[in-house]
Design an enzyme around this catalytic site. Structure first.
Site, short mmCIF file in Angstrom:
data_model
loop_
_atom_site.label_atom_id
_atom_site.label_comp_id
_atom_site.label_asym_id
_atom_site.label_seq_id
_atom_site.Cartn_x
_atom_site.Cartn_y
_atom_site.Cartn_z
N HIS A 25 1.28 -1.06 -0.16
CA HIS A 25 -0.53 0.10 0.06
C HIS A 25 0.66 0.82 0.10
CE1 HIS A 25 -3.79 2.10 1.21
NE2 HIS A 25 -2.73 3.40 1.85
N GLU A 26 1.42 0.90 1.44
CA GLU A 26 3.02 2.47 1.25
C GLU A 26 3.50 2.44 -0.04
OE1 GLU A 26 2.17 4.57 2.63
OE2 GLU A 26 0.52 3.52 4.28
N HIS A 58 2.21 3.89 -3.16
CA HIS A 58 1.83 5.98 -2.69
C HIS A 58 3.38 6.58 -3.12
CE1 HIS A 58 -2.01 6.62 -0.42
NE2 HIS A 58 -1.81 6.01 0.30
#
Length: 692
Positions: free
Chosen positions: A476-477, A480
């Site tokens: 997820h990170e 980003h």
């Protein structure tokens, strides 16, 4: 340059000199940078200065970017390496930083310059990215109070400063309360059920404090395994109650610190200030202000979206909850399922139904193999190369990497800081250390990202092992990070994540999570910590069957957070009789199937909305999930033809239409350019096991 030699915070020639930065460098560096910035603002505001791109935009960016970068380093260190000295220096400088940015946003003279630029002949010949940047700036001036009568501007600036102070205090209280708690256990019988690695980490923590036995804290990797696995119900209750009373009026009683860390009044004050700000700007509530730069049109539209999703999820949640209660009563002798039993009973039910435990899975995810698999998937999708690089860091556990194009050109770099520790705030996040922009003579300033998580550190001679949930968090990170790092936009204000609507910013991060459920991806990133075997197909199939285990309940939990946030900022009166806590209970009772424990003070640690920029924006996780599931469906469709979800052709199109354009055009335009149509909710419901 002499100043930069003496003061590392003033050196922008390359990456931050982390090992040299000290709290005493902060004020002198900001003295210099603020003086330069204020002089440049005065020049730009001067009626004699032309209203053109070079004098209005570039001249200001030349001074505000270094200021923002230096203060960004200070903020980053506050989050990952907090010390009393650093906190003091941050607190001393926060008011003047807030004051500078407020006065910039309020400048009517600058606003007029930008308006003149937007109607000038020069504007017509500009790129789409520059158009978008100027539109965003004009909107920023309106929301920054530039149009307010002069006599109202001091109060508006005061509101910004008070909000910044309260937000920092909220975050500090949560961190202090988390750090203050320690539970020492000396009887080994109380640890029954707890996995060996969790016991070993607790023993190691006690040893470090010079104590016998085992030490448990409220840092997630220490606290959650107890809730999930410990057979000792009283032990689970003790930690649960300490966790849900952090930063509240009950904190001291349950072991997490002092009365002055109670965030109850802080929340009311922040909400009152946000409401006042909204009314000064001519809006009815802060929810309306928050949505101006987002995709959603109105609070009513957001609440309707959440309510409709809750209706779809509720039957699945009701089934989840009744199954869990029946199982706990029949199999575990827990006739009344207390909140500290939920994770424990859920883990036991998952093990019975799908014949695996999270601990068993965890042993297949040693850190080096996980990173190798993540990087390998990214390299295949986007035709890039990720390699170790060197840079100063803020802690010995931090690593640094470079991302290059196929021809070896440097595209970006990133720091990765994976483990929980004292002085580091909880959760996981990506932040930008530096944005991409085109410099003079066709030179490019490449983007640099911080990727921060709070996983268990390695103990002994084995590498750290991650739960599958932690692997999903890492992906997820990194999603980003890719949004920030793979941008091809040359204008800083709209490159990478800059200028992207907040409710679309989670699209690339949630998109990446999907690959954690693909066997072809997992075989490349799993290796049993003892045997070296990759994840067996049979175990993966059981994980996949369990993927949507209790997803109905989890969806409603997210909707409670999102609705609570939106109602707080639209129709809640912070000066009224109803408390923030009462509102949270009301919404939980209406939306959720799991009752809210009377002692729970979860709003008091809801840092996303009180210290993290998500005020009236928490819904964006669910909003963006519709977009990300639909985007991922394109990769599933491609896999039917190419045989792989790591389809480089679809990856190249995704990179071209979504990642590389950053905030240079509206997110909906980027979505439609990639998908060829408007978003549909079907893929989200299908992925979540909630499709008919």
């Amino acid at each position: 340059m002499d100043q930069a030699v003496n003061n590392p915070l003033l050196d922008f020639t390359d990456l931050p000199r982390f090992s040299e930065i000290r709290p005493e460098h902060i004020s002198p560096a900001l003295d210099v940078l603020l003086e330069r910035a204020q002089a440049a603002v005065a020049r730009a505001e001067d009626p004699a200065t032309p209203s053109d791109w070079a004098n209005a935009v570039e001249a200001l960016e030349a001074v505000t970017e270094p200021l923002g970068r230096a203060w960004g380093v200070v903020g980053h260190l506050s989050a990952v390496a907090d010390t009393p000295e650093l906190r003091k220096a941050h607190a001393e400088n926060l008011p003047r930083m807030t004051e500078f940015w407020s006065s910039l946003g309020q400048s009517l003279a600058l606003y007029e310059k930008y308006k003149a630029l937007a109607t000038s002949p020069e504007f017509g010949g500009m790129s789409a990215a520059r158009h978008q940047l100027i539109e965003n700036e004009l909107r920023g001036f309106r929301l920054g109070g530039a149009e307010l009568p002069e006599d109202q501007k001091p109060r508006f600036a005061e509101i910004q400063e008070q909000q910044a102070q309260l937000s920092k205090a909220f975050s500090d209280h949560v961190l202090d309360a988390t750090n203050a708690y320690a539970l020492f256990v000396e009887d080994p019988a109380r640890l029954a059920g707890l996995p060996e690695d969790a016991q070993e980490a607790a023993r190691h923590a006690a040893e470090k404090d010079g104590k016998a036995g085992w030490k448990f804290t409220l840092h997630f990797p220490s606290y959650f395994p107890v809730l999930q696995y410990a057979d000792d119900r009283a032990l689970r209750q003790t930690l649960y109650e300490a966790n849900v009373t952090r930063a509240s009026e009950h904190g001291a009683q349950y072991g997490s610190g002092q009365a002055d860390w109670d965030n109850t009044a802080n929340m009311r004050e922040q909400l009152a200030l946000r409401g006042e700000e909204a009314r000064m700007l001519g809006y009815q509530c802060y929810g309306e202000v928050s949505l101006v730069p987002k995709m959603a049109e109105s609070p009513a539209e957001v609440l309707k979206f959440l309510d409709e999703l809750a209706v779809k999820a509720r039957p699945y949640a009701e089934q989840d909850w009744s199954e869990l209660k029946a199982f706990a009563a029949a199999e575990l002798g827990l006739a009344d399922l207390a909140p500290w039993d939920v994770a424990y009973a859920s883990e036991k039910l998952r093990q019975q139904r799908y014949a695996f435990s999270e601990h068993e899975v965890k042993q297949y995810f040693p850190e080096p193999k996980v990173l190798q698999g993540l990087f390998g998937a990214v390299e295949r999708l986007f035709s890039v190369k990720i390699q170790p690089d060197t840079s100063q860091t803020w802690h010995k556990d931090v690593r640094f990497f470079r991302v290059s194009a196929a021809d070896g050109t440097l595209l970006a770099q990133f720091y990765i800081d994976l483990y929980a520790r004292e002085g580091k705030r909880g959760g996981a996040w990506m932040d930008d250390a530096r944005g991409r922009k085109i410099l003079a003579e066709d030179k490019v300033q490449t983007p640099v990202a911080y990727l921060t998580c709070n996983f268990s550190a390695p103990v002994g001679d084995k590498p750290a092992q991650f739960t599958h949930d932690e692997v999903i968090t890492l992906f997820h990170e990194f999603g980003h990070g890719l949004h920030h790092m793979l941008t091809q936009v040359g204008e800083l204000g709209v490159s990478g994540i800059n200028g992207v609507e907040w409710d679309a910013v989670e699209l690339p991060s949630q998109f990446m999570e999907n690959f954690c459920w693909e066997y072809e991806v997992l075989t490349g990133m799993t290796q049993h910590v003892d045997t070296g075997e990759p994840l067996p197909r049979a175990l993966f199939d059981r994980m996949l069957a369990a993927k949507n285990f209790q997803n109905g309940m989890m969806t409603l939990r997210q909707i409670v957070f999102s609705s609570f946030d939106m109602h707080l900022h639209t129709d809640f009166d912070p000066q009224g009789a109803k408390s923030v806590l009462e509102l949270s209970r009301e919404i939980n009772d209406r939306v959720h199937v799991v009752p809210q424990y009377p002692l729970s003070r979860w709003p008091n640690t809801f840092s996303h909305i009180f210290a993290g920029g998500y005020a009236a924006g928490y819904y964006s996780y669910k909003w963006a999930e519709v977009l990300s599931a639909d985007v991922y469906a394109a990769f599933e469709e491609a896999a039917q033809l190419s045989g792989t979800v790591l389809d480089s052709e679809t990856g190249a199109r995704y990179q071209r239409e979504i990642l590389s354009v950053g905030g240079s055009r509206p997110a909906m335009d980027s979505f439609v350019a990639f998908r060829g149509r408007a978003p549909q909710i079907d893929a989200l419901l299908r992925h979540g096991g909630m499709a008919a």
